[in-house]
Write a protein that holds these residues in place. Structure first.
Motif, PDB file in Angstrom:
ATOM      1  N   LYS A   1     -35.313 110.345  51.199  1.00 12.87           N
ATOM      2  CA  LYS A   1     -36.184 111.381  51.716  1.00 12.87           C
ATOM      3  C   LYS A   1     -36.611 112.256  50.555  1.00 12.87           C
ATOM      4  O   LYS A   1     -35.771 112.770  49.822  1.00 12.87           O
ATOM      5  N   ASP A   2     -37.902 112.422  50.379  1.00  9.93           N
ATOM      6  CA  ASP A   2     -38.430 113.242  49.288  1.00  9.93           C
ATOM      7  C   ASP A   2     -37.864 112.831  47.932  1.00  9.93           C
ATOM      8  O   ASP A   2     -37.584 113.665  47.081  1.00  9.93           O
ATOM      9  N   GLY A   3     -37.652 111.522  47.746  1.00  7.73           N
ATOM     10  CA  GLY A   3     -37.162 110.998  46.480  1.00  7.73           C
ATOM     11  C   GLY A   3     -35.664 111.136  46.268  1.00  7.73           C
ATOM     12  O   GLY A   3     -35.163 110.849  45.185  1.00  7.73           O
ATOM     13  N   LYS A   4     -34.926 111.569  47.294  1.00  6.09           N
ATOM     14  CA  LYS A   4     -33.472 111.743  47.190  1.00  6.09           C
ATOM     15  C   LYS A   4     -32.782 110.829  48.195  1.00  6.09           C
ATOM     16  O   LYS A   4     -33.335 110.530  49.252  1.00  6.09           O
ATOM     17  N   PRO A   5     -31.545 110.374  47.875  1.00 11.68           N
ATOM     18  CA  PRO A   5     -30.849 109.457  48.780  1.00 11.68           C
ATOM     19  C   PRO A   5     -30.486 110.120  50.101  1.00 11.68           C
ATOM     20  O   PRO A   5     -30.118 111.294  50.156  1.00 11.68           O
ATOM     21  N   ALA A   6     -30.602 109.327  51.182  1.00 10.66           N
ATOM     22  CA  ALA A   6     -30.248 109.788  52.519  1.00 10.66           C
ATOM     23  C   ALA A   6     -29.854 108.576  53.346  1.00 10.66           C
ATOM     24  O   ALA A   6     -30.217 107.445  53.018  1.00 10.66           O
ATOM     25  N   VAL A   7     -29.105 108.799  54.421  1.00 10.62           N
ATOM     26  CA  VAL A   7     -28.714 107.732  55.340  1.00 10.62           C
ATOM     27  C   VAL A   7     -28.994 108.172  56.771  1.00 10.62           C
ATOM     28  O   VAL A   7     -29.017 109.369  57.072  1.00 10.62           O
ATOM     29  N   TRP A   8     -29.221 107.174  57.638  1.00  7.34           N
ATOM     30  CA  TRP A   8     -29.332 107.430  59.061  1.00  7.34           C
ATOM     31  C   TRP A   8     -27.923 107.421  59.637  1.00  7.34           C
ATOM     32  O   TRP A   8     -27.207 106.435  59.531  1.00  7.34           O
ATOM     33  N   VAL A   9     -27.510 108.544  60.253  1.00  5.91           N
ATOM     34  CA  VAL A   9     -26.199 108.674  60.885  1.00  5.91           C
ATOM     35  C   VAL A   9     -26.387 108.507  62.389  1.00  5.91           C
ATOM     36  O   VAL A   9     -27.305 109.077  62.971  1.00  5.91           O
ATOM     37  N   VAL A  10     -25.501 107.714  63.015  1.00 10.88           N
ATOM     38  CA  VAL A  10     -25.546 107.462  64.456  1.00 10.88           C
ATOM     39  C   VAL A  10     -24.507 108.353  65.123  1.00 10.88           C
ATOM     40  O   VAL A  10     -23.322 108.267  64.815  1.00 10.88           O
ATOM     41  N   ASP A  11     -24.955 109.210  66.087  1.00 10.57           N
ATOM     42  CA  ASP A  11     -24.007 110.105  66.759  1.00 10.57           C
ATOM     43  C   ASP A  11     -23.405 109.426  67.992  1.00 10.57           C
ATOM     44  O   ASP A  11     -23.701 108.262  68.286  1.00 10.57           O
ATOM     45  N   ALA A  12     -22.561 110.127  68.730  1.00 10.52           N
ATOM     46  CA  ALA A  12     -21.860 109.574  69.895  1.00 10.52           C
ATOM     47  C   ALA A  12     -22.814 109.131  70.997  1.00 10.52           C
ATOM     48  O   ALA A  12     -22.484 108.252  71.792  1.00 10.52           O
ATOM     49  N   GLU A  13     -23.995 109.719  71.070  1.00 16.39           N
ATOM     50  CA  GLU A  13     -24.990 109.353  72.081  1.00 16.39           C
ATOM     51  C   GLU A  13     -25.951 108.278  71.565  1.00 16.39           C
ATOM     52  O   GLU A  13     -26.985 108.037  72.169  1.00 16.39           O
ATOM     53  N   GLN A  14     -25.632 107.678  70.417  1.00 17.52           N
ATOM     54  CA  GLN A  14     -26.435 106.625  69.793  1.00 17.52           C
ATOM     55  C   GLN A  14     -27.784 107.129  69.273  1.00 17.52           C
ATOM     56  O   GLN A  14     -28.729 106.359  69.129  1.00 17.52           O
ATOM     57  N   ARG A  15     -27.884 108.443  68.992  1.00 16.73           N
ATOM     58  CA  ARG A  15     -29.115 109.009  68.427  1.00 16.73           C
ATOM     59  C   ARG A  15     -28.988 109.077  66.917  1.00 16.73           C
ATOM     60  O   ARG A  15     -27.899 109.227  66.364  1.00 16.73           O
ATOM     61  N   LEU A  16     -30.136 109.027  66.252  1.00 16.06           N
ATOM     62  CA  LEU A  16     -30.184 109.013  64.792  1.00 16.06           C
ATOM     63  C   LEU A  16     -30.507 110.381  64.207  1.00 16.06           C
ATOM     64  O   LEU A  16     -31.342 111.107  64.736  1.00 16.06           O
ATOM     65  N   THR A  17     -29.849 110.666  63.097  1.00 14.49           N
ATOM     66  CA  THR A  17     -30.143 111.852  62.300  1.00 14.49           C
ATOM     67  C   THR A  17     -30.201 111.413  60.845  1.00 14.49           C
ATOM     68  O   THR A  17     -29.304 110.705  60.379  1.00 14.49           O
ATOM     69  N   LEU A  18     -31.236 111.816  60.124  1.00 14.73           N
ATOM     70  CA  LEU A  18     -31.325 111.515  58.696  1.00 14.73           C
ATOM     71  C   LEU A  18     -30.577 112.597  57.929  1.00 14.73           C
ATOM     72  O   LEU A  18     -30.822 113.785  58.106  1.00 14.73           O
ATOM     73  N   ARG A  19     -29.626 112.172  57.082  1.00 14.84           N
ATOM     74  CA  ARG A  19     -28.795 113.127  56.346  1.00 14.84           C
ATOM     75  C   ARG A  19     -28.809 112.821  54.858  1.00 14.84           C
ATOM     76  O   ARG A  19     -28.624 111.675  54.444  1.00 14.84           O
ATOM     77  N   ALA A  20     -29.017 113.849  54.057  1.00 16.56           N
ATOM     78  CA  ALA A  20     -28.976 113.713  52.600  1.00 16.56           C
ATOM     79  C   ALA A  20     -27.550 113.400  52.159  1.00 16.56           C
ATOM     80  O   ALA A  20     -26.585 113.894  52.742  1.00 16.56           O
ATOM     81  N   ILE A  21     -27.442 112.556  51.130  1.00 17.88           N
ATOM     82  CA  ILE A  21     -26.142 112.221  50.551  1.00 17.88           C
ATOM     83  C   ILE A  21     -26.220 112.377  49.035  1.00 17.88           C
ATOM     84  O   ILE A  21     -27.303 112.383  48.459  1.00 17.88           O
ATOM     85  N   GLU A  22     -25.061 112.481  48.412  1.00 18.57           N
ATOM     86  CA  GLU A  22     -25.003 112.534  46.944  1.00 18.57           C
ATOM     87  C   GLU A  22     -24.322 111.277  46.435  1.00 18.57           C
ATOM     88  O   GLU A  22     -23.135 111.063  46.683  1.00 18.57           O
ATOM     89  N   VAL A  23     -25.085 110.423  45.768  1.00 18.56           N
ATOM     90  CA  VAL A  23     -24.570 109.166  45.235  1.00 18.56           C
ATOM     91  C   VAL A  23     -24.157 109.377  43.783  1.00 18.56           C
ATOM     92  O   VAL A  23     -24.942 109.842  42.964  1.00 18.56           O
ATOM     93  N   LEU A  24     -22.894 109.029  43.483  1.00 21.84           N
ATOM     94  CA  LEU A  24     -22.403 109.138  42.108  1.00 21.84           C
ATOM     95  C   LEU A  24     -22.736 107.888  41.304  1.00 21.84           C
ATOM     96  O   LEU A  24     -23.032 107.958  40.119  1.00 21.84           O
ATOM     97  N   ARG A  25     -22.664 106.715  41.987  1.00 24.04           N
ATOM     98  CA  ARG A  25     -22.891 105.453  41.282  1.00 24.04           C
ATOM     99  C   ARG A  25     -23.287 104.370  42.286  1.00 24.04           C
ATOM    100  O   ARG A  25     -22.770 104.320  43.400  1.00 24.04           O
ATOM    101  N   PHE A  26     -24.211 103.514  41.885  1.00 29.24           N
ATOM    102  CA  PHE A  26     -24.613 102.363  42.689  1.00 29.24           C
ATOM    103  C   PHE A  26     -23.984 101.108  42.120  1.00 29.24           C
ATOM    104  O   PHE A  26     -23.939 100.929  40.909  1.00 29.24           O
ATOM    105  N   GLY A  27     -23.518 100.209  42.998  1.00 30.99           N
ATOM    106  CA  GLY A  27     -23.046  98.884  42.608  1.00 30.99           C
ATOM    107  C   GLY A  27     -24.003  97.858  43.181  1.00 30.99           C
ATOM    108  O   GLY A  27     -24.995  98.220  43.811  1.00 30.99           O
ATOM    109  N   GLU A  28     -23.701  96.577  42.996  1.00 31.13           N
ATOM    110  CA  GLU A  28     -24.571  95.527  43.528  1.00 31.13           C
ATOM    111  C   GLU A  28     -24.655  95.567  45.041  1.00 31.13           C
ATOM    112  O   GLU A  28     -25.713  95.350  45.622  1.00 31.13           O
TER     113      GLU A  28
END
Length: 72
Positions: A1-28
């Motif tokens: 989102k806006d050039g920064k890492p984010a993930v879709w989180v699934v809540d208890a009602e199966q709804r989606l929320t986009l949340r920013a995350i902080e990635v320290l390192r990427f692997g394969e």
């Protein structure tokens, strides 16, 4: 989102929320997030791993379980 890492989180009602995350390192086939709340996810939260480009905030989905990612 806006050039920064984010993930879709699934809540208890199966709804989606986009949340920013902080990635320290990427692997394969993995990503190491910053520890604790700073990383953006809590242990046990479910995220979308396929089809993320088709998701919308607030959308209700039918989750399909896959093998769990390693959380350390």
């Amino acid at each position: 989102k806006d050039g920064k890492p984010a993930v879709w989180v699934v809540d208890a009602e199966q709804r989606l929320t986009l949340r920013a995350i902080e990635v320290l390192r990427f692997g394969e086939q993995s990503a190491l997030l910053a520890p604790g709340e700073r990383g953006g996810l809590r242990v046990g939260e479910r995220i979308v791993v396929a089809g993320v480009h088709k998701m919308r905030a607030g959308e209700t989905i039918k989750a399909v379980e896959r093998q769990q990612a390693a959380v350390r």
